[in-house]
Design an enzyme around this catalytic site. Structure first.
Site: not given
Ligand SMILES: [Zn+2]
Length: 231
Positions: A116, A160, A201
């Site tokens: 990250q 994701d 998202e």
């Molecule tokens: Zn994500």
């Protein structure tokens, strides 16, 4: 020593991963959560940060997770890693989508604290190269990248999901309608930005278990609201 600080020092000393730390001050100025890991540790005494149910831990800008690593990770065929405990439901969901002719792919799963950091530093450098000021670059990067220690991907419970063949919309629609049956929620829904801190998202799904997923999806709440942490 906490991982964030350690990597900061190592990178500064050895110039490791020019991608991550070519600008050592990038860490210092841009990531208060990264250079103050003690804050994350302190937060873990709260029930929101450290609930009885591992599936319901909350991570966001106000609830950093520090340098947490899931107890056991499993690597998917494409190299993406997730918490091993969510694998059976994730696999079942993907199998069922494929049976309906879709081609889902998990593009991002578990991400370490250090990864990250690299994402954030990389993005800041990209903007600096384009001529933006340091302050501008930092705030633009923050709009897209979570600060280290505050990304849900660090839990290994977020995935994701897009389409392998480019038809992302069909995958998003299937997920919006069905993911809760497998224990996953649309974590950053449309209109939830003021609570979650994230724009919509449609690809980011978070495992919370089937029961909580039914309740959250059925009620239209965000995870913050469901956990009573939306202040
Ligand atoms: Zn994500």
């Amino acid at each position: 020593m906490k991982k964030g600080l350690l990597s900061f020092i190592l990178c500064t000393m050895f110039g490791i991963g020019t991608a991550a730390c070519a600008e050592p001050q990038c860490m210092d100025a841009a990531f208060p959560a990264a250079v103050r890991p003690a804050k994350a540790g302190a937060g873990q005494s709260s029930t929101v940060q450290n609930p009885a149910d591992w599936r319901l831990v909350l991570v966001n800008a106000a609830h950093p997770v520090g340098d947490f690593t899931p107890p056991e990770l499993i690597t998917l065929r494409n190299g993406v890693r997730v918490d091993a405990r969510i694998y059976p439901d994730l696999q079942q969901m993907f199998d069922d989508m494929r049976a309906e002719g879709l081609s889902p792919i998990a593009g991002e799963g578990f991400r370490t604290f250090d990864e990250q950091c690299e994402m954030m530093c990389g993005r800041i450098r990209e903007y600096r190269r384009k001529g933006y000021s340091r302050t501008e670059s930092e705030s633009m990067a923050r709009a897209y990248v979570a600060e280290p220690g505050t990304s849900e991907h660090q839990l290994g419970l977020a995935v994701d999901i897009n389409s392998e063949n480019g038809d992302h919309q069909s995958v998003y629609e299937w997920l919006a309608a069905r993911a809760h049956e497998y224990g996953f929620i649309l974590r950053y829904p449309q209109g939830g930005e003021s609570v979650t801190g994230y724009a919509y998202e449609p690809w980011h799904y978070r495992y919370v278990g089937r029961e909580a997923a039914q309740e959250i999806t059925g009620s239209g709440m965000t995870l913050e609201e469901y956990l009573g942490a939306d202040d």
